[in-house]
Design a protein around this motif. Sequence first.
Motif, mmCIF file in Angstrom:
data_model
loop_
_atom_site.group_PDB
_atom_site.id
_atom_site.type_symbol
_atom_site.label_atom_id
_atom_site.label_comp_id
_atom_site.label_asym_id
_atom_site.label_seq_id
_atom_site.Cartn_x
_atom_site.Cartn_y
_atom_site.Cartn_z
ATOM 1 N N UNK A 230 0.846 -1.203 0.000
ATOM 2 C CA UNK A 230 0.000 0.000 0.000
ATOM 3 C C UNK A 230 0.879 1.251 0.000
ATOM 4 N N UNK A 231 1.188 1.757 -1.199
ATOM 5 C CA UNK A 231 2.129 2.864 -1.331
ATOM 6 C C UNK A 231 1.702 4.174 -0.663
ATOM 7 N N UNK A 232 0.390 4.451 -0.467
ATOM 8 C CA UNK A 232 0.054 5.713 0.214
ATOM 9 C C UNK A 232 0.438 5.749 1.688
ATOM 10 N N UNK A 233 0.834 4.591 2.270
ATOM 11 C CA UNK A 233 1.174 4.546 3.690
ATOM 12 C C UNK A 233 2.691 4.488 3.885
ATOM 13 N N UNK A 234 3.114 4.897 5.076
ATOM 14 C CA UNK A 234 4.536 4.839 5.415
ATOM 15 C C UNK A 234 4.687 4.564 6.906
ATOM 16 N N UNK A 235 5.836 4.011 7.283
ATOM 17 C CA UNK A 235 6.127 3.793 8.697
ATOM 18 C C UNK A 235 6.201 5.147 9.405
ATOM 19 N N UNK A 236 5.843 5.141 10.684
ATOM 20 C CA UNK A 236 5.836 6.387 11.460
ATOM 21 C C UNK A 236 6.178 6.064 12.905
ATOM 22 N N UNK A 237 6.471 7.091 13.666
ATOM 23 C CA UNK A 237 6.793 6.936 15.085
ATOM 24 C C UNK A 237 6.028 7.971 15.900
ATOM 25 N N UNK A 238 5.419 7.521 16.993
ATOM 26 C CA UNK A 238 4.812 8.424 17.959
ATOM 27 C C UNK A 238 5.867 8.632 19.040
ATOM 28 N N UNK A 239 6.415 9.839 19.162
ATOM 29 C CA UNK A 239 7.540 10.058 20.080
ATOM 30 C C UNK A 239 7.182 9.790 21.544
ATOM 31 N N UNK A 240 8.115 9.185 22.260
ATOM 32 C CA UNK A 240 7.937 8.966 23.681
ATOM 33 C C UNK A 240 7.792 10.277 24.429
#
Length: 322
Positions: A230-240
Amino acid sequence: MVLKQTLLASAATFALGFAGAASAEQQFITIGTGGVTGVYYPTGGAICRLVNKDRKEHGIRCSVESTGGSVYNTRTIRQGELEFGVVQSDVQKAGLDGTGAFENDGAFEGLRALFSVHPEPMHLMARADAEIASVDDLKGKKVNIANPGSGTRVLADTLMQYSGLSKDDFALAAELKSSEQAAALCDGKIDATIWASGLPNGSSQEATSSCDVKIVPLAGENIDTLLAENSPYAAATIPGGMYPGNDEDIPSWGPKATFVTSSDVSDDVVYAVVSAVFENFEDFKKLHPAFARLSEEEMVSDALSADIHPGAMKYYKERGWK
């Protein structure tokens, strides 16, 4: 005396006529957003604020509407009832192609992109006493999968699909709006809620501040496969530390928010809206924490599936961006 009265009457008639012409030239536009506790609503508000700042020059008055979210906005723009909307990048692609939530609508060939905005990581928020440490632990739980018509619902369905889950696996599959989820979570009406939004957002802040809520990591082979397909999505991080009780970085994934319109909206109106944002870009970035890391170059190129509206393209070419 008669001549003076005649001149005054003529002047008054001219003034009224001029005011009427000016009034007729004024245009009203509406931006469809999402729930008031998310980031879409303040995003629309930030854009309108900058547009309205110069409304005496261009005659455009901008207003914001809180809506059911991305799918609703895309569909309502197509119907001509909204001029602009904030939508998830994946929903933009689905609307353009007539897939997913728009399978019965058909392709929206008139959908036009303006720019992308902030990343929108998925938040799987769970009550600490519900013993949910991964997506697999949602089985048998009371889970909010978001209201139909929202972009989050599309993401929830995608997450369930790649995790081998369906609504039948839950003790309850709630369809609450984002503005309702925090209270339902803290009141024990649900054990977990699936939610996507920019960082930070009011709903996650409300939930984690009001009761003991953990944000569950979204990572693993199933997420790797999801992202690969699914190219419209990407990995992400919610900062601590962004939310109370969640001190470590949390892996996640998600789309980007994008700003869209229809080919039916005039080039002049689109040019005025786009230029209002980018001519006041530093001010725009200060209007919400989710905008702090935005760059102009990425906004006019990332996560845009639909063709860029000619009114926007005119401005981008003038700036040397296209």
